[in-house]
Write a protein that holds these residues in place. Sequence first.
Motif, PDB file in Angstrom:
ATOM      1  N   SER A  47     -68.847 -50.590  60.241  1.00 57.20           N
ATOM      2  CA  SER A  47     -67.948 -51.118  61.267  1.00 57.20           C
ATOM      3  C   SER A  47     -68.701 -52.255  61.938  1.00 57.20           C
ATOM      4  N   SER A  48     -68.050 -52.979  62.815  1.00 58.47           N
ATOM      5  CA  SER A  48     -68.779 -54.049  63.500  1.00 58.47           C
ATOM      6  C   SER A  48     -69.875 -53.461  64.383  1.00 58.47           C
ATOM      7  N   THR A  49     -69.645 -52.253  64.918  1.00 64.64           N
ATOM      8  CA  THR A  49     -70.680 -51.591  65.711  1.00 64.64           C
ATOM      9  C   THR A  49     -71.902 -51.287  64.867  1.00 64.64           C
ATOM     10  N   HIS A  50     -71.707 -50.768  63.675  1.00 63.43           N
ATOM     11  CA  HIS A  50     -72.829 -50.475  62.789  1.00 63.43           C
ATOM     12  C   HIS A  50     -73.542 -51.751  62.355  1.00 63.43           C
ATOM     13  N   MET A  51     -72.790 -52.821  62.177  1.00 58.44           N
ATOM     14  CA  MET A  51     -73.419 -54.087  61.820  1.00 58.44           C
ATOM     15  C   MET A  51     -74.327 -54.557  62.947  1.00 58.44           C
ATOM     16  N   ALA A  52     -73.864 -54.384  64.186  1.00 58.35           N
ATOM     17  CA  ALA A  52     -74.700 -54.752  65.335  1.00 58.35           C
ATOM     18  C   ALA A  52     -75.948 -53.889  65.412  1.00 58.35           C
ATOM     19  N   ASN A  75     -68.451 -49.074  41.271  1.00 57.62           N
ATOM     20  CA  ASN A  75     -67.302 -48.215  40.997  1.00 57.62           C
ATOM     21  C   ASN A  75     -66.692 -47.577  42.245  1.00 57.62           C
ATOM     22  N   THR A  76     -67.322 -47.809  43.403  1.00 61.73           N
ATOM     23  CA  THR A  76     -66.870 -47.159  44.632  1.00 61.73           C
ATOM     24  C   THR A  76     -66.581 -48.217  45.691  1.00 61.73           C
ATOM     25  N   PRO A  77     -65.338 -48.386  46.104  1.00 60.94           N
ATOM     26  CA  PRO A  77     -65.032 -49.393  47.136  1.00 60.94           C
ATOM     27  C   PRO A  77     -65.729 -49.068  48.455  1.00 60.94           C
ATOM     28  N   LEU A  78     -66.357 -50.090  49.039  1.00 58.80           N
ATOM     29  CA  LEU A  78     -66.932 -49.940  50.377  1.00 58.80           C
ATOM     30  C   LEU A  78     -65.844 -50.227  51.406  1.00 58.80           C
ATOM     31  N   ASN A  79     -65.854 -49.443  52.484  1.00 56.53           N
ATOM     32  CA  ASN A  79     -64.820 -49.509  53.509  1.00 56.53           C
ATOM     33  C   ASN A  79     -65.405 -49.984  54.836  1.00 56.53           C
ATOM     34  N   LEU A  80     -64.679 -50.847  55.521  1.00 58.33           N
ATOM     35  CA  LEU A  80     -65.011 -51.243  56.889  1.00 58.33           C
ATOM     36  C   LEU A  80     -63.886 -50.765  57.793  1.00 58.33           C
ATOM     37  N   ILE A  81     -64.242 -50.098  58.886  1.00 61.92           N
ATOM     38  CA  ILE A  81     -63.239 -49.672  59.860  1.00 61.92           C
ATOM     39  C   ILE A  81     -63.242 -50.640  61.033  1.00 61.92           C
ATOM     40  N   THR A  82     -62.062 -51.080  61.426  1.00 67.88           N
ATOM     41  CA  THR A  82     -61.922 -51.983  62.558  1.00 67.88           C
ATOM     42  C   THR A  82     -61.031 -51.336  63.601  1.00 67.88           C
ATOM     43  N   THR A  83     -61.344 -51.593  64.860  1.00 63.79           N
ATOM     44  CA  THR A  83     -60.624 -50.920  65.954  1.00 63.79           C
ATOM     45  C   THR A  83     -59.774 -51.882  66.767  1.00 63.79           C
ATOM     46  N   GLY A  84     -59.248 -52.896  66.121  1.00 62.61           N
ATOM     47  CA  GLY A  84     -58.374 -53.814  66.847  1.00 62.61           C
ATOM     48  C   GLY A  84     -58.960 -55.209  66.921  1.00 62.61           C
ATOM     49  N   MET A  85     -58.525 -55.963  67.916  1.00 58.50           N
ATOM     50  CA  MET A  85     -58.897 -57.369  68.028  1.00 58.50           C
ATOM     51  C   MET A  85     -60.250 -57.517  68.730  1.00 58.50           C
ATOM     52  N   ARG A  86     -61.283 -56.982  68.090  1.00 57.60           N
ATOM     53  CA  ARG A  86     -62.645 -57.159  68.592  1.00 57.60           C
ATOM     54  C   ARG A  86     -63.598 -57.055  67.424  1.00 57.60           C
ATOM     55  N   PHE A  87     -64.724 -57.794  67.552  1.00 57.41           N
ATOM     56  CA  PHE A  87     -65.779 -57.729  66.548  1.00 57.41           C
ATOM     57  C   PHE A  87     -67.112 -57.715  67.287  1.00 57.41           C
ATOM     58  N   ILE A  88     -67.810 -56.600  67.236  1.00 56.27           N
ATOM     59  CA  ILE A  88     -69.092 -56.342  67.894  1.00 56.27           C
ATOM     60  C   ILE A  88     -68.953 -56.372  69.414  1.00 56.27           C
ATOM     61  N   SER A  89     -68.629 -57.511  69.983  1.00 59.29           N
ATOM     62  CA  SER A  89     -68.533 -57.642  71.440  1.00 59.29           C
ATOM     63  C   SER A  89     -67.341 -56.867  71.976  1.00 59.29           C
ATOM     64  N   TRP A  90     -67.466 -56.384  73.238  1.00 58.13           N
ATOM     65  CA  TRP A  90     -66.332 -55.735  73.882  1.00 58.13           C
ATOM     66  C   TRP A  90     -65.294 -56.766  74.323  1.00 58.13           C
ATOM     67  N   VAL A  91     -65.675 -58.033  74.394  1.00 56.42           N
ATOM     68  CA  VAL A  91     -64.716 -59.067  74.774  1.00 56.42           C
ATOM     69  C   VAL A  91     -63.703 -59.223  73.640  1.00 56.42           C
ATOM     70  N   PRO A  92     -62.415 -59.187  73.943  1.00 61.34           N
ATOM     71  CA  PRO A  92     -61.412 -59.350  72.885  1.00 61.34           C
ATOM     72  C   PRO A  92     -61.645 -60.645  72.102  1.00 61.34           C
ATOM     73  N   ALA A  93     -61.348 -60.595  70.815  1.00 64.94           N
ATOM     74  CA  ALA A  93     -61.562 -61.746  69.940  1.00 64.94           C
ATOM     75  C   ALA A  93     -60.231 -62.390  69.590  1.00 64.94           C
ATOM     76  N   GLY A  94     -60.259 -63.688  69.419  1.00 67.80           N
ATOM     77  CA  GLY A  94     -59.077 -64.415  68.992  1.00 67.80           C
ATOM     78  C   GLY A  94     -58.807 -64.196  67.514  1.00 67.80           C
ATOM     79  N   GLU A  95     -57.620 -64.609  67.085  1.00 71.03           N
ATOM     80  CA  GLU A  95     -57.249 -64.400  65.685  1.00 71.03           C
ATOM     81  C   GLU A  95     -58.179 -65.144  64.740  1.00 71.03           C
ATOM     82  N   ASP A  96     -58.675 -66.324  65.146  1.00 71.23           N
ATOM     83  CA  ASP A  96     -59.563 -67.062  64.242  1.00 71.23           C
ATOM     84  C   ASP A  96     -60.860 -66.295  64.000  1.00 71.23           C
TER      85      ASP A  96
END
Length: 487
Positions: A47-52, A75-96
Amino acid sequence: MTVEIVDTTVRDGNQSLWSATGLTTPDVLAIAPTMDRVGFRALDFTSSTHMAVSVRFHREDPWERLRLVSEAMPNTPLNLITTGMRFISWVPAGEDVMRLSFRLAVRNGIRRFQIADPSNDPASLVRLARMIREEGANEVVVGLTYSISPVHTHEYYAERARAVAGSEDIDRLYLKDPGGLLTPDAVRELIPAFIAAVDPRPVELHSHCTIGLGPLAYVEGLRAGVRTLHTAVAPVASGTSNPPCEATLRNLEAEGLTHGLDTEALAEVSEYFRTLAADRGLPLGAPAEYDAAYYRHQMPGGMVTTTRRMLAEVGRPELFEAVLDEVTRVREEMGYPIMVTPISQFVATQATMNVIGGDRWRDVSDEMVRYFHGHFYEPPARVDSEVADRVLSSPRAAELSRVEPLGLEGARERFGAGISDEELLLRLTMPAEQVDAMVAARGEPAAAPRSARDPVVRLLRELARRESLSYVRVEKDDDLVVWRRAA
């Protein structure tokens, strides 16, 4: 009927029992080929948290981890879980920013995405699914996050399952139970509604063992028609983590179902993490007793562990139970938000400050102010007006009344035209000194995982178990190992 298993060991298991800090890239890479042989439906990987965490605690490049492990597990797909419009930072992220994060995840090896927006808002979930699909994902799995409150009724979940089912960008639906709250009765009622909503697309079930109900929920889920379950290998399962894979396989076989996993490879994976935990002094998951009081605070497994650690770090571990009681009160005052990232962090932090400081809601984080301003999502129920007035009259409230989502405009000028998109995204969302330390560490040789000693460690432990043996000598070329039982 065959049941699929999504493995959660390196993300949710690691987060639930080891505060997400227990594994380095060499640790995961050393066992990745064996995990690839097991035959998991997918690996709940990051997740973005784990990446941080990779950057902050290990000075590792999280994008490199994605590339290396995806190459080692074709042979095994890696999965990323996202929790909405944010990436690492708690500040909301824009669509770009969000589109760039999804695009880079795909470019570096992620093939499957799970979406678990804490608002459970169908429009937000469908929007994220469309964005992720357009950025190249092979599979998009939308989750509805389970909670219990006057607002979160079974009909609430059935309505939302029907609302997202119309999206062609959603491949699967899953019921996500981060708190381990699901009872067999709840599963018996909810799963048929989920299946009816998205049929013929599959429904997955994700729960935790925090109060011992996870395995029971899974058995009931199988009886109701679920054919994909989320589990961790036994050493990183149970406790506040997910149900153990080994026991889940036995249970599904007892129900007359089958699976396609290589159990010998699974045993190797389990032994690897058991040895690693012993080597590092990391706790093993253990079955938890049922605790009815847990339904009051509903803290997800990872946050229970993190809160304990946070209190220990400030020298107040004895306040843990008081903080849990305060979590219940804070959540009600906030309008019963679902206890999932990032809201569970906000609630736990506020509860801790209330208990330690004594004057409730005197000290509030910027994130909590933003919550009451409505920057994250509309609370499920009405917030406490007195608490809202106090929070929004704080010195920072006026300054934070308008939120500017993180955007890419001007980012190249700020951080440098010559850096990669991957580094740019980290610099946009993390403290500069942490990213600088990661970049500086790139030239250093990677630390060998302690698992490199596993064969010898396993041999010595097995010898110790066999009481009939008192002396063993193993010699090969110039290597010599001599073992004698202590008198």
